[in-house]
Motif scaffolding. Structure first.
Motif, PDB file in Angstrom:
ATOM      1  N   GLY A   1       0.770  -1.236   0.000  1.00 41.29           N
ATOM      2  CA  GLY A   1       0.000   0.000   0.000  1.00 41.29           C
ATOM      3  C   GLY A   1       0.802   1.287   0.000  1.00 41.29           C
ATOM      4  N   ALA A   2       2.135   1.203   0.008  1.00 36.13           N
ATOM      5  CA  ALA A   2       2.945   2.431  -0.031  1.00 36.13           C
ATOM      6  C   ALA A   2       3.095   2.835  -1.490  1.00 36.13           C
ATOM      7  CB  ALA A   2       4.308   2.194   0.608  1.00 36.13           C
ATOM      8  N   THR A   3       2.184   3.652  -1.969  1.00 34.94           N
ATOM      9  CA  THR A   3       2.170   3.913  -3.404  1.00 34.94           C
ATOM     10  C   THR A   3       2.692   5.293  -3.774  1.00 34.94           C
ATOM     11  OG1 THR A   3      -0.124   4.572  -3.171  1.00 34.94           O
ATOM     12  CG2 THR A   3       0.286   2.324  -3.905  1.00 34.94           C
ATOM     13  N   ASP A   4       3.318   5.990  -2.833  1.00 36.14           N
ATOM     14  CA  ASP A   4       4.036   7.195  -3.239  1.00 36.14           C
ATOM     15  C   ASP A   4       5.373   7.241  -2.508  1.00 36.14           C
ATOM     16  OD1 ASP A   4       3.797   8.573  -0.717  1.00 36.14           O
ATOM     17  OD2 ASP A   4       1.694   8.903  -1.228  1.00 36.14           O
ATOM     18  N   ILE A   5       6.185   8.190  -2.957  1.00 43.26           N
ATOM     19  CA  ILE A   5       7.567   8.202  -2.479  1.00 43.26           C
ATOM     20  C   ILE A   5       7.644   8.443  -0.972  1.00 43.26           C
ATOM     21  CG2 ILE A   5       7.911  10.644  -3.067  1.00 43.26           C
ATOM     22  CD1 ILE A   5      10.589   8.096  -3.781  1.00 43.26           C
ATOM     23  N   GLU A   6       6.747   9.290  -0.466  1.00 42.52           N
ATOM     24  CA  GLU A   6       6.782   9.586   0.970  1.00 42.52           C
ATOM     25  C   GLU A   6       6.428   8.349   1.788  1.00 42.52           C
ATOM     26  OE1 GLU A   6       8.054  11.976   2.495  1.00 42.52           O
ATOM     27  OE2 GLU A   6       8.445  13.035   0.621  1.00 42.52           O
ATOM     28  N   ALA A   7       5.386   7.642   1.359  1.00 42.43           N
ATOM     29  CA  ALA A   7       4.984   6.437   2.081  1.00 42.43           C
ATOM     30  C   ALA A   7       6.106   5.401   2.044  1.00 42.43           C
ATOM     31  CB  ALA A   7       3.714   5.866   1.462  1.00 42.43           C
ATOM     32  N   LEU A   8       6.756   5.295   0.872  1.00 38.29           N
ATOM     33  CA  LEU A   8       7.846   4.336   0.749  1.00 38.29           C
ATOM     34  C   LEU A   8       8.990   4.703   1.674  1.00 38.29           C
ATOM     35  CD1 LEU A   8       8.410   3.446  -2.984  1.00 38.29           C
ATOM     36  CD2 LEU A   8       7.886   1.923  -1.092  1.00 38.29           C
ATOM     37  N   ARG A   9       9.271   5.988   1.751  1.00 38.04           N
ATOM     38  CA  ARG A   9      10.351   6.464   2.607  1.00 38.04           C
ATOM     39  C   ARG A   9      10.073   6.107   4.052  1.00 38.04           C
ATOM     40  NH1 ARG A   9      11.369  12.130   0.014  1.00 38.04           N
ATOM     41  NH2 ARG A   9      12.895  11.439  -1.506  1.00 38.04           N
ATOM     42  N   SER A  10       8.845   6.379   4.476  1.00 38.77           N
ATOM     43  CA  SER A  10       8.586   6.156   5.895  1.00 38.77           C
ATOM     44  C   SER A  10       8.546   4.662   6.195  1.00 38.77           C
ATOM     45  CB  SER A  10       7.307   6.857   6.326  1.00 38.77           C
ATOM     46  OG  SER A  10       6.235   6.381   5.558  1.00 38.77           O
ATOM     47  N   GLN A  11       8.112   3.866   5.237  1.00 37.38           N
ATOM     48  CA  GLN A  11       8.006   2.436   5.535  1.00 37.38           C
ATOM     49  C   GLN A  11       9.292   1.662   5.323  1.00 37.38           C
ATOM     50  OE1 GLN A  11       4.573   0.454   4.061  1.00 37.38           O
ATOM     51  NE2 GLN A  11       3.228   2.171   4.520  1.00 37.38           N
TER      52      GLN A  11
END
Lengths: 111, 808
Positions: free
Chosen positions: B435-445
């Protein structure tokens, strides 16, 4: 039955090039590919009658010099998104000579 | 039973240890001391804070909520002064705290060179946020800054200060910048880029003293040169901060000695980060520190792991300076270099090969393939089979796709994407699936691209590949459907691989069609004849009809014929011959052109050789009005007749046209020479324009008056006609060698920059070499195509005439 007539030596047409043959009903362009196949088509692009014999020959196609329509030498059909058809005529190479079917060229007048 | 863990130092390494512990639900009661008055932030990103691209808030890793949520007792702004190993306590300014396990993460201290004046106000180091803020504050009033140290940190400080408006000088002890990460050539490019931003760089500069009474006023060098300074930043290096460990009697060499589990000589005391020494090695980059943190967390949770130092790579975080270095790039016996340079784009790549493996890489200007090269180094890949094209990167290996997205798609799941955090493609894919579908979500996860951020583009590409259409990234435009390469790629391949024929290019560059198409063939034909004038044979079948038949095709299939009139000067005899030809061949239209020529329009294909023959007889040659080559040199009458004329503009125009005619260029090339600044020849909208002035000749380039209208930019001013000839030839040759096919000079200039062209022309050796190459090419190509075509007129007449036969 075909009535093959000798037009010229294959070498008279450059590889990836074309020459014209005059007929009573306009010019026919004789194309020679890099692989020494020959094709005969009307020398007029279906778009604006551009002289196909002056185009760049690539693979088994020619690009019209006026507006870059690409015409298949095998079928005479315009390629890609363009729609149009050029008449094609039987042509072959035998013993290093280019042959055209005279009957076919005659029929052109009637068609 | 809950154990008491005391951590000294809240940096990136210990912060990562805590994250691992809490994620592993380890049973620790944590007390955290930090000498700085704040918790853990991303120290790598101080440079963007300094340059103003980010704020402190942007780079906080652990905020108060995080510490509270994880029940960490924080003592920020509190110095630990002693460790009592017997009592298992630490003493701080706040009293005594006992521990079961102690973690020392004191990091490093900047190295201060022991010179007079080092303690003056205004002399600062560059390690933490306070230093950064001090620099930002100092920069507010402008003035001059001297940065001592041309390494990673020093240069980031220099760039940041320059960005904030200070006049910056970098002093570096060694012969070139960043000598530990870069070789001399890359160091030179870096220096040039920094100098372009107004930063002065002095190498082999040794600081003798820092001058000033109440505050810093200047720096004195060993060679007695004095520099004014309102701010001095010391960034010559760091040393592990080991004082506490030494005082506690732990084993300390240069750093606190630890084993593979990050344990010190005391089994209850661990150390991590820049303060440790492992196997004789110190660590300053974030990637190995994160590896240590992971291993250390495992040690504390009693699931021991083993720390092994990995191959490291470096990137500089200065916007616009793309550099990459990894591995060992010193030359040596048994080592070979593969070097690629593209001066026009400021690109340099060097690979060091030993035993068929890449052991080192330095890249400058274009680091897009750095991950791939880094992978080759890390995995010790045998490169024998791809050696020939290795330097061009993954796009040229074994038909591998050159579309960067496809290249990313082809990466295996264990390919490392984020070097700082050791995040592989598979982990990113899993996070996207979750569900991390943008760069920010990917960064935090995943933490991918959350440290230095230089892999952001790559992470975005993984996103794009995984998500498909929702994520569109721009890609370089290939020449045509026959190839994935750009024009620039092709020119590079032709030069570096010495490709000297069309089939050689098609083979080496993996053409998808048997013999190209009407788009790529004319471009290739030009590139080959421009780069290899002696070896390549011009292919008429790869030219547009105008250049094949030396006349301009018109809409009805007839042609226009334009004889050359040198500099726009003609004679009654020539005019008579033109009039005769026009009548003889029933030319329907005769027109005067914008380039001061006479155009005969509507000539039939089969009449071309004959009309050329007639014009040749009158002494005229082809005007190349149809070519991607020199068209016309337009002139005014100049000092011969005009009362304002300062020089013989007509004579110079004729000389230029006689020198340049017949040359092929990426697009048409039009010149003009005006005899005075009134500019009657309209020289300032030509590809190359010369305006005569009293003191000489102003040469300017990059004008246009077509779909785009552009005024020329001044290239240089010279005093003599001979210099004009050389400069014009040189700039034409450079354009021939470097521009993309169908780019006029102004487009080429926009890509490479007027500065670069000026530098080529200003350097007399480079200029002379360009002139020599131009002259060499002209020995082949400066011929009248009309005279040549008249004798082989076959292409212009029908192959056969069947009109009679058919009539029978």
């Amino acid at each position: 039955m075909s009535n093959w007539i000798d037009i010229a030596a294959l070498e008279e047409v450059p590889q990836r090039g074309a020459r014209l043959v005059k007929t009573p009903h306009g010019c026919v362009a004789i194309f020679r590919t890099a692989g020494d196949e020959v094709f005969a088509l009307d020398n007029a692009c279906p778009h604006k009658n551009g002289p196909l014999a002056d185009g760049i020959v690539h693979g088994k196609a020619v690009t019209c010099p006026l507006h870059n329509w690409v015409i298949s030498l095998e079928t005479g059909a315009a390629q890609g998104a363009d729609k149009g058809q050029v008449a094609t005529y039987p042509a072959k190479v035998t013993g290093g000579r280019i042959l055209l079917d005279a009957d076919f060229l005659q029929q052109r007048a009637v068609a | 039973m809950t154990q008491k863990l005391v951590v000294i130092g809240a940096g990136m390494a210990s912060g990562r240890v805590l994250e691992h512990l809490f994620e592993g639900n380890a049973d620790f009661d944590v007390t955290l001391f930090n000498a700085e008055e704040r918790g853990n932030y991303n120290r790598i990103m101080l440079s963007p804070v300094l340059s103003g691209e980010k704020t402190y808030e942007d780079i906080v890793t652990h905020d108060a909520d995080w510490y509270e949520a994880n029940n960490v007792t924080c003592h920020f702004g509190t110095h630990v002064t002693a460790i009592d190993r017997q009592a298992k306590t630490v003493t701080s300014t706040k009293g005594t705290t006992s521990y079961d396990k102690l973690l020392i993460a004191t990091g490093s201290a900047p190295f201060i060179i022991p010179v007079q004046g080092k303690d003056l106000p205004g002399v600062i180091t560059y390690r933490d946020l306070d230093d950064t803020n001090a620099m930002i504050q100092a920069a507010e009033t402008g003035g001059k800054a001297v940065v001592i140290g041309g390494g990673l940190l020093g240069l980031e400080a220099a760039a940041g200060l320059a960005e904030r408006g200070m006049e910056v000088t970098v002093l570096h002890l060694m012969g070139h910048l960043m000598e530990r990460q870069l070789d001399e050539a890359a160091g030179f490019l870096l220096r040039r880029d920094l100098e372009k931003r107004g930063i002065t760089v002095k190498c082999r500069a040794s600081t003798a003293a820092i001058l000033g009474t109440d505050k810093v006023e200047g720096v004195l060098l060993e060679d007695n040169e004095g520099l004014e300074a309102d701010l001095v930043v010391m960034a010559v290096g760091i040393r592990p901060e080991t004082r506490l460990a030494t005082d506690a009697g732990l084993e300390v060499a240069r750093g606190i000695e630890v084993g593979a589990q990050l344990q010190t000589s005391d089994p209850d005391i661990f150390a991590v980060g820049e303060c440790v020494e492992f196997d004789g090695q110190l660590f300053g980059l974030v990637a190995p520190l994160y590896d240590q943190a992971k291993v250390l967390a495992h040690s504390l949770m009693e699931t021991p792991a083993v720390f092994t130092p990995k191959e490291l790579s470096t990137k500089l975080k200065v916007t616009g300076c793309d550099l990459f270095s990894a591995g060992d790039f010193a030359s040596g016996e048994g080592r070979e270099d593969i070097v690629f340079r593209d001066p026009a784009r400021g690109v340099y790549r060097r690979l060091v090969i030993e035993d068929d493996c890449v052991i080192g890489a330095v890249m400058y200007g274009d680091t897009s393939d750095s991950n791939w090269f880094f992978g080759l180094i890390r995995d010790k890949t045998d490169i024998a089979d791809m050696r020939d094209t290795l330097i061009f990167g993954p796009a040229y290996q074994g038909g591998a796709p050159s579309d960067p997205l496809l290249a990313v798609a082809a990466l295996p799941r264990d390919a490392e994407i984020c070097g700082c955090n050791g995040i592989c493609k598979g982990q990113i894919e899993d996070a996207i699936a979750a569900g991390a579908t943008d760069i920010e979500a990917l960064r935090s996860q995943t933490k991918a691209s959350a440290s230095c951020g230089t892999c952001t583009g790559l992470v975005e590409q993984v996103l794009s590949v995984t998500l498909g259409d929702d994520f569109v990234l721009p890609t370089a435009q290939p020449v045509c459907g026959c190839t994935d390469m750009t024009h620039e790629d092709l020119r590079r391949m032709i030069k570096s691989q010495e490709l000297k024929s069309l089939p050689a290019v098609w083979q080496a560059c993996d053409w998808k069609t048997p013999c190209g198409c009407h788009v790529c063939r004319p471009a290739l034909n030009f590139y080959l004849l421009a780069d290899w004038p002696l070896d390549y044979e011009d292919d008429p079948q790869s030219r547009f009809v105008n250049e094949r038949k030396h006349a301009n095709i018109q809409k009805d299939g007839t042609f226009s014929v334009v004889p050359r009139m040198w500099g726009g000067i003609t004679t009654p005899d020539e005019l008579r011959a033109i009039a005769d030809a026009a009548e003889k061949y029933a030319v329907p239209t005769v027109k005067v052109t914008g380039g001061q020529r006479i155009d005969l329009l509507g000539v039939k294909n089969e009449d071309l050789p004959a009309i050329w023959h007639d014009l040749n007889q009158a002494g005229m040659v082809s005007g190349h009005a149809y070519s991607k080559g020199l068209r016309t040199v337009k002139t005014c009458v100049g000092s011969d007749h005009c009362r304002f004329g300062t020089q013989d503009s007509t004579g110079l125009g004729i000389q230029l046209e006689k020198a340049l005619w017949g040359s092929w260029t990426p697009h048409k090339l039009k010149l003009a020479v005006s005899g005075c600044p009134r500019n009657c020849a309209e020289a300032t909208c030509k590809d190359i324009g010369i305006v005569c002035v009293d003191s000489g000749y102003q040469i300017s380039i990059g004008g246009a008056a077509g779909m785009d209208v552009r005024e020329t930019s001044l290239l240089c001013q010279v005093a003599t006609e001979a210099e004009v000839m050389d400069v014009v030839k040189a700039v034409t040759q450079s354009y021939r060698e470097n521009a993309r096919y169908l780019d006029r000079i102004y487009k080429w200039m926009d890509k490479v920059g007027l500065d670069w062209i000026q530098a080529q022309i200003a350097d007399l050796d480079t200029r002379a070499a360009l002139v020599a190459r131009f002259d060499l090419s002209q020995t082949i190509y400066r011929k009248d195509p009309w005279a040549q075509q008249v004798v082989k007129s076959a292409p212009y007449i029908p192959l056969a005439n069947l009109t009679l036969e058919a009539a029978e």
